[in-house]
Scaffold this motif. Structure first.
Motif, PDB file in Angstrom:
ATOM      1  N   SER A 197      -2.720 -41.343  -5.226  1.00  0.00           N
ATOM      2  CA  SER A 197      -3.004 -42.713  -4.793  1.00  0.00           C
ATOM      3  C   SER A 197      -3.235 -42.703  -3.288  1.00  0.00           C
ATOM      4  CB  SER A 197      -1.864 -43.657  -5.168  1.00  0.00           C
ATOM      5  OG  SER A 197      -0.629 -43.196  -4.662  1.00  0.00           O
ATOM      6  N   TYR A 198      -4.217 -43.473  -2.849  1.00  0.00           N
ATOM      7  CA  TYR A 198      -4.609 -43.491  -1.445  1.00  0.00           C
ATOM      8  C   TYR A 198      -4.425 -44.880  -0.844  1.00  0.00           C
ATOM      9  CZ  TYR A 198      -6.959 -39.041  -2.380  1.00  0.00           C
ATOM     10  OH  TYR A 198      -7.244 -37.738  -2.728  1.00  0.00           O
ATOM     11  N   THR A 199      -3.932 -44.885   0.398  1.00  0.00           N
ATOM     12  CA  THR A 199      -3.936 -46.105   1.206  1.00  0.00           C
ATOM     13  C   THR A 199      -4.757 -45.839   2.462  1.00  0.00           C
ATOM     14  OG1 THR A 199      -1.888 -45.458   2.335  1.00  0.00           O
ATOM     15  CG2 THR A 199      -1.682 -46.841   0.372  1.00  0.00           C
ATOM     16  N   PHE A 200      -5.311 -46.889   3.020  1.00  0.00           N
ATOM     17  CA  PHE A 200      -6.192 -46.772   4.172  1.00  0.00           C
ATOM     18  C   PHE A 200      -5.743 -47.753   5.255  1.00  0.00           C
ATOM     19  CE2 PHE A 200      -8.462 -45.912   0.253  1.00  0.00           C
ATOM     20  CZ  PHE A 200      -9.076 -44.686   0.501  1.00  0.00           C
ATOM     21  N   THR A 201      -5.454 -47.237   6.423  1.00  0.00           N
ATOM     22  CA  THR A 201      -5.101 -48.081   7.560  1.00  0.00           C
ATOM     23  C   THR A 201      -6.289 -48.143   8.501  1.00  0.00           C
ATOM     24  OG1 THR A 201      -2.760 -47.495   7.401  1.00  0.00           O
ATOM     25  CG2 THR A 201      -3.531 -48.398   9.493  1.00  0.00           C
ATOM     26  N   VAL A 202      -6.823 -49.344   8.674  1.00  0.00           N
ATOM     27  CA  VAL A 202      -8.013 -49.569   9.502  1.00  0.00           C
ATOM     28  C   VAL A 202      -7.600 -50.336  10.756  1.00  0.00           C
ATOM     29  CG1 VAL A 202     -10.278 -50.666   9.613  1.00  0.00           C
ATOM     30  CG2 VAL A 202      -9.495 -49.604   7.468  1.00  0.00           C
ATOM     31  N   ILE A 208     -13.681 -48.494  15.961  1.00  0.00           N
ATOM     32  CA  ILE A 208     -12.907 -48.634  14.726  1.00  0.00           C
ATOM     33  C   ILE A 208     -12.289 -47.281  14.388  1.00  0.00           C
ATOM     34  CG2 ILE A 208     -14.747 -48.082  13.072  1.00  0.00           C
ATOM     35  CD1 ILE A 208     -13.730 -50.491  11.404  1.00  0.00           C
ATOM     36  N   ALA A 209     -11.140 -47.295  13.715  1.00  0.00           N
ATOM     37  CA  ALA A 209     -10.454 -46.064  13.325  1.00  0.00           C
ATOM     38  C   ALA A 209      -9.858 -46.242  11.932  1.00  0.00           C
ATOM     39  CB  ALA A 209      -9.356 -45.704  14.316  1.00  0.00           C
ATOM     40  N   ILE A 210      -9.770 -45.127  11.210  1.00  0.00           N
ATOM     41  CA  ILE A 210      -9.186 -45.155   9.865  1.00  0.00           C
ATOM     42  C   ILE A 210      -8.207 -43.998   9.715  1.00  0.00           C
ATOM     43  CG2 ILE A 210     -11.066 -43.782   8.869  1.00  0.00           C
ATOM     44  CD1 ILE A 210     -10.662 -45.370   6.257  1.00  0.00           C
ATOM     45  N   ASN A 238     -10.579 -34.840   0.309  1.00  0.00           N
ATOM     46  CA  ASN A 238     -11.734 -35.729   0.350  1.00  0.00           C
ATOM     47  C   ASN A 238     -11.654 -36.621   1.581  1.00  0.00           C
ATOM     48  OD1 ASN A 238      -9.617 -37.208  -0.859  1.00  0.00           O
ATOM     49  ND2 ASN A 238     -11.063 -38.671  -1.709  1.00  0.00           N
ATOM     50  N   THR A 239     -12.780 -37.216   1.923  1.00  0.00           N
ATOM     51  CA  THR A 239     -12.939 -37.919   3.202  1.00  0.00           C
ATOM     52  C   THR A 239     -13.395 -39.351   2.973  1.00  0.00           C
ATOM     53  OG1 THR A 239     -13.538 -35.834   4.285  1.00  0.00           O
ATOM     54  CG2 THR A 239     -14.131 -37.878   5.422  1.00  0.00           C
ATOM     55  N   ALA A 240     -12.764 -40.278   3.694  1.00  0.00           N
ATOM     56  CA  ALA A 240     -13.141 -41.694   3.635  1.00  0.00           C
ATOM     57  C   ALA A 240     -13.823 -42.095   4.936  1.00  0.00           C
ATOM     58  CB  ALA A 240     -11.914 -42.569   3.402  1.00  0.00           C
ATOM     59  N   THR A 241     -14.705 -43.077   4.829  1.00  0.00           N
ATOM     60  CA  THR A 241     -15.430 -43.604   5.985  1.00  0.00           C
ATOM     61  C   THR A 241     -15.231 -45.106   6.080  1.00  0.00           C
ATOM     62  OG1 THR A 241     -17.138 -41.889   5.799  1.00  0.00           O
ATOM     63  CG2 THR A 241     -17.696 -43.858   7.084  1.00  0.00           C
ATOM     64  N   VAL A 242     -14.877 -45.581   7.267  1.00  0.00           N
ATOM     65  CA  VAL A 242     -14.777 -47.019   7.515  1.00  0.00           C
ATOM     66  C   VAL A 242     -15.957 -47.441   8.367  1.00  0.00           C
ATOM     67  CG1 VAL A 242     -13.340 -46.774   9.588  1.00  0.00           C
ATOM     68  CG2 VAL A 242     -13.268 -48.897   8.265  1.00  0.00           C
ATOM     69  N   ASP A 267     -15.853 -44.554  11.428  1.00  0.00           N
ATOM     70  CA  ASP A 267     -14.880 -43.492  11.676  1.00  0.00           C
ATOM     71  C   ASP A 267     -14.562 -42.861  10.323  1.00  0.00           C
ATOM     72  OD1 ASP A 267     -13.103 -41.910  13.248  1.00  0.00           O
ATOM     73  OD2 ASP A 267     -11.419 -43.093  12.500  1.00  0.00           O
ATOM     74  N   THR A 268     -14.114 -41.612  10.331  1.00  0.00           N
ATOM     75  CA  THR A 268     -13.769 -40.922   9.096  1.00  0.00           C
ATOM     76  C   THR A 268     -12.378 -40.289   9.209  1.00  0.00           C
ATOM     77  OG1 THR A 268     -14.785 -38.836   9.819  1.00  0.00           O
ATOM     78  CG2 THR A 268     -16.177 -40.371   8.588  1.00  0.00           C
ATOM     79  N   ASP A 269     -11.754 -40.094   8.062  1.00  0.00           N
ATOM     80  CA  ASP A 269     -10.491 -39.369   8.018  1.00  0.00           C
ATOM     81  C   ASP A 269     -10.368 -38.706   6.649  1.00  0.00           C
ATOM     82  OD1 ASP A 269      -8.021 -38.473   9.100  1.00  0.00           O
ATOM     83  OD2 ASP A 269      -6.952 -39.997   7.949  1.00  0.00           O
TER      84      ASP A 269
END
Length: 222
Positions: free
Chosen positions: A34-39, A10-12, A95-99, A111-113
């Motif tokens: 504002s944040y968007t996330f592509t998974v 998986i990737a984000i 900041n960092t997001a995790t999928v 995965d993180t980005d």
């Protein structure tokens, strides 16, 4: 039975957009990111219960019930963050997001980005100097020995906190009292900390006017 190799993945990609939306023109505390996330499912098995988390912001949307191999989801998850003055003073916000997704067998895949926003400092200061002529030397009327008392109103007109604010006067015979001002937030004014005084000379009276200039100086972050 022929075993079929499973390679879950998986990737984000996290994308932030800085918004000037607090009603004050220019970057300031209260604006948002504002944040968007592509998974993307980068493996060869279907993933279920796909979630996105962030330690700093609340992520809306999801979980995605099922994501097939090669499938991309860029609309389910969103988030927003409100900038603080400390963020702007720091100059950046990261900041960092995790999928996380669950394959048919085996442990979850993650995965993180990270997203970094550059918060441009715009330090600025404004000084208003007000003089009051005092007939205080004991002789009636304007005469040598009377004084001019000065009040200084300092305003932070930029978007970062200013520190160690001082006032200097071009005339060394003007006595400046008080200060420095330790800290002044954007939009804040100080009209009481620093004052000045000057004793009029006969040359000043003969000239008919007395002009002098003060300068306010403050330090901005960085």
């Amino acid at each position: 039975m022929t075993p079929v190799g499973q390679t879950p993945g998986i990737a984000i990609i996290k994308t932030g957009t800085l918004n000037d939306d607090d009603g004050t023109p220019g970057l300031s505390a209260g604006d948002t990111i504002s944040y968007t996330f592509t998974v993307t499912n980068t493996g060869n098995v279907t993933l279920t219960n796909v979630t996105v988390t962030d330690p700093v912001v609340t992520v809306s949307g999801g979980p995605v019930a099922s994501l097939a191999p090669g499938a991309i989801d860029s609309t389910t998850f969103t988030a927003s963050y409100t900038l603080t003055q400390a963020d702007i003073d720091a100059g950046t916000f990261t900041n960092t997001a995790t999928v996380t997704g669950t394959p048919p067998t085996g442990p979850d895949v993650t995965d993180t980005d990270s997203d970094t926003q550059t918060l441009t400092a715009a330090g600025a200061i404004d000084l208003v100097k007000t003089g009051t002529l005092n007939d205080d030397d004991g002789t009636a009327g304007v005469s040598a020995g009377d004084t001019i008392s000065y009040a200084f109103t300092v305003t932070n007109t930029g978007n970062v906190t200013l520190t160690n604010i001082s006032i200097d006067d071009a005339d060394p015979d003007v006595t400046i009292t008080g200060g420095p001002i330790a800290s002044l937030a954007p939009g804040a004014s100080d009209s009481s900390t620093i004052t000045g005084s000057y004793t009029i000379t006969q040359a000043d009276i003969d000239a008919g006017t007395y002009d002098n200039t003060a300068t306010a100086t403050g330090s901005s972050p960085g």
